[in-house]
Design an enzyme around this catalytic site. Structure first.
Site, PDB file in Angstrom:
ATOM      1  N   LYS A  39      14.860 -16.005  40.874  1.00 22.07           N
ATOM      2  CA  LYS A  39      14.718 -16.591  42.214  1.00 22.07           C
ATOM      3  C   LYS A  39      15.967 -17.390  42.571  1.00 22.07           C
ATOM      4  O   LYS A  39      16.777 -17.721  41.690  1.00 22.07           O
ATOM      5  CB  LYS A  39      13.481 -17.495  42.249  1.00 22.07           C
ATOM      6  CG  LYS A  39      13.529 -18.685  41.297  1.00 22.07           C
ATOM      7  CD  LYS A  39      12.180 -19.378  41.182  1.00 22.07           C
ATOM      8  CE  LYS A  39      12.238 -20.558  40.221  1.00 22.07           C
ATOM      9  NZ  LYS A  39      10.903 -21.078  39.916  1.00 22.07           N
ATOM     10  N   TYR A 259      36.491 -43.388  49.838  1.00 22.39           N
ATOM     11  CA  TYR A 259      35.683 -43.958  50.928  1.00 22.39           C
ATOM     12  C   TYR A 259      34.995 -45.241  50.485  1.00 22.39           C
ATOM     13  O   TYR A 259      34.410 -45.309  49.409  1.00 22.39           O
ATOM     14  CB  TYR A 259      34.596 -42.973  51.344  1.00 22.39           C
ATOM     15  CG  TYR A 259      35.081 -41.862  52.242  1.00 22.39           C
ATOM     16  CD1 TYR A 259      35.679 -42.138  53.471  1.00 22.39           C
ATOM     17  CD2 TYR A 259      34.920 -40.534  51.857  1.00 22.39           C
ATOM     18  CE1 TYR A 259      36.110 -41.106  54.293  1.00 22.39           C
ATOM     19  CE2 TYR A 259      35.343 -39.499  52.669  1.00 22.39           C
ATOM     20  CZ  TYR A 259      35.947 -39.795  53.896  1.00 22.39           C
ATOM     21  OH  TYR A 259      36.371 -38.788  54.703  1.00 22.39           O
ATOM     22  N   MET A 307      33.565 -34.887  50.632  1.00 25.00           N
ATOM     23  CA  MET A 307      33.059 -33.540  50.909  1.00 25.00           C
ATOM     24  C   MET A 307      33.850 -32.483  50.131  1.00 25.00           C
ATOM     25  O   MET A 307      33.279 -31.543  49.581  1.00 25.00           O
ATOM     26  CB  MET A 307      33.149 -33.237  52.406  1.00 25.00           C
ATOM     27  CG  MET A 307      32.527 -31.892  52.761  1.00 25.00           C
ATOM     28  SD  MET A 307      32.783 -31.439  54.474  1.00 25.00           S
ATOM     29  CE  MET A 307      31.735 -32.609  55.318  1.00 25.00           C
TER      30      MET A 307
END
Ligand SMILES: *Cc1c(COP(=O)(O)O)cnc(C)c1O
Length: 378
Positions: A39, A259, A307
């Protein structure tokens, strides 16, 4: 420049190790059979590559979660294979499911009803698994429904029961009293369906006593390289992950990083910025936790995970040991998938299934590595 080199990170998937893990699991649980859970695109690793490798290793029973996953794999499955859909039978999907010969795990009275209606309408006996809820409260019919079905002579004329199954809530905790309780409930319910193959164990269930192996084990995460306790099947790592260095720098004491400037250098440090971030499935929870590895040395992550990048402290390495474009290990001999998951406060299942499509993929099979760019393997 080859296409693979345009990617900033590399995921290697060792299909030979996958096949070896399958064979070890199969030998450990014999005479029970071992099925493979593929799956979520084989836990993110590429089901269209994993399924043929598992088939060659002898696997004939496969499990997916959703109908769309079953359809995706239809053309790579042999005619001698059984494909079970663990999430069951979506309303309206009966004909599609029946046309393909898929085996839905019927898990609620409504699904039973709809599958029987489809069988009558099509004038055809349809294959199914029947899932019992033995205490996890997730999917499955209760004891009363199971008894009603077992006593209904019409059921067997409409549905060809291929498997009766349930799922353990705490297979990874050998001492959990719920395991024995679920097994005894399962034994009582499966006695209503004599001769139908039974299945209760997932990967960690294969490490429980043989009473839990029944007829078919549904192995997932162990196939993909997550080790089992001592005494169970021996499992080799399957996945490697490396990311490229974008730049290196030296920073002075008191300099902030990333950040929110959540890390401040206590003294002079050398840093490398790596091209991997949470958009690549490298969890943001690893901000100021966890590490990359190089040459047997741990390179701690400093500052927040962005990111598309992370910063790691490379002060432990000789100056010049790493530079722009070099690849640094994130999952590999220095750092296991389990360790990454532990550092991120999650489980290896979540790390694997999050890895996504942004890495160049290299599949190793029959001792040879082949590059396969993201997107080629769906
Ligand atoms: C996902 C799943 C498995 C496989 O579990 P692993 O822990 O990955 O071995 C087996 N059975 C069911 C019902 C599942 O949902």
């Amino acid at each position: 420049m080859t296409h693979e080199m345009t990617f900033s990170s590399e995921l290697t998937i060792d299909l030979d190790a996958l096949a070896a893990n399958y064979r070890n699991l199969r030998d450990h649980v014999a005479p029970a059979q071992c099925g493979a859970v593929v799956k979520a695109n084989a836990y993110g690793l590429g089901a269209r590559r994993a399924v043929p490798a598992l088939y060659q290793a002898g696997c004939r029973t496969f499990f997916v979660a959703q109908l769309c996953e079953a359809i995706e794999l239809h053309d790579v499955l042999g005619d001698d294979c059984t494909l079970v859909i663990l999430n069951g039978l979506d309303p309206g999907a009966e004909d599609l499911c029946a046309d393909h010969g898929f085996v839905p795990a019927l898990n609620a009275p409504g699904a039973l009803q709809r599958w029987r209606e489809a069988a009558r309408r099509r004038g055809q006996r349809l294959p199914a698994a029947l899932q019992f809820d033995t205490g996890m409260s997730r999917l499955g019919v209760d004891g009363a429904t199971a008894r009603r079905v077992a006593c209904d002579p019409g059921f067997a004329t409409e549905v060809e029961l291929r498997l009766v199954m349930t799922h353990l809530a705490s297979a990874d905790e050998p001492g959990a009293p719920s395991n024995a309780a679920q097994l005894s409930t399962f034994d009582a319910l499966t006695a209503l369906f004599p001769g139908v193959p039974r299945s209760i164990a997932n990967s960690f269930g294969s490490a429980l006593p043989a009473a839990f192996h029944n007829d078919v084990v549904r192995a997932g995460i162990a196939l993909y390289g997550v080790p089992l306790p001592p005494g169970a099947a021996v499992i080799q790592p399957v996945v490697g992950l490396r990311a490229r260095i974008l730049q290196t720098r030296q920073i002075a004491a008191g300099t902030g990083v990333g950040y929110g400037l959540t890390y401040t250098a206590p003294d002079t440090r050398r840093l490398a910025t790596l091209a991997i971030g949470y958009a690549d499935g490298w969890p943001r929870a690893l901000s100021n936790r966890g590490a990359a590895w190089h040459d047997g040395k741990r390179l701690p992550i400093v500052g927040r995970v962005s990111m598309d990048s992370i910063m790691v402290d490379i002060t432990a390495l000789d100056e010049g040991a790493l530079g722009e474009g070099d690849l640094v290990e994130l999952i590999g001999p220095g750092q296991s998938l389990d360790q990454v998951a532990a550092d991120a406060g999650t489980i290896p299942y979540e790390i694997l299934t999050s890895l996504g499509r942004r890495h160049a993929r290299f599949y190793k099979e029959h001792g040879m590595a082949t590059a396969c760019i993201a997107g080629e393997v769906r």
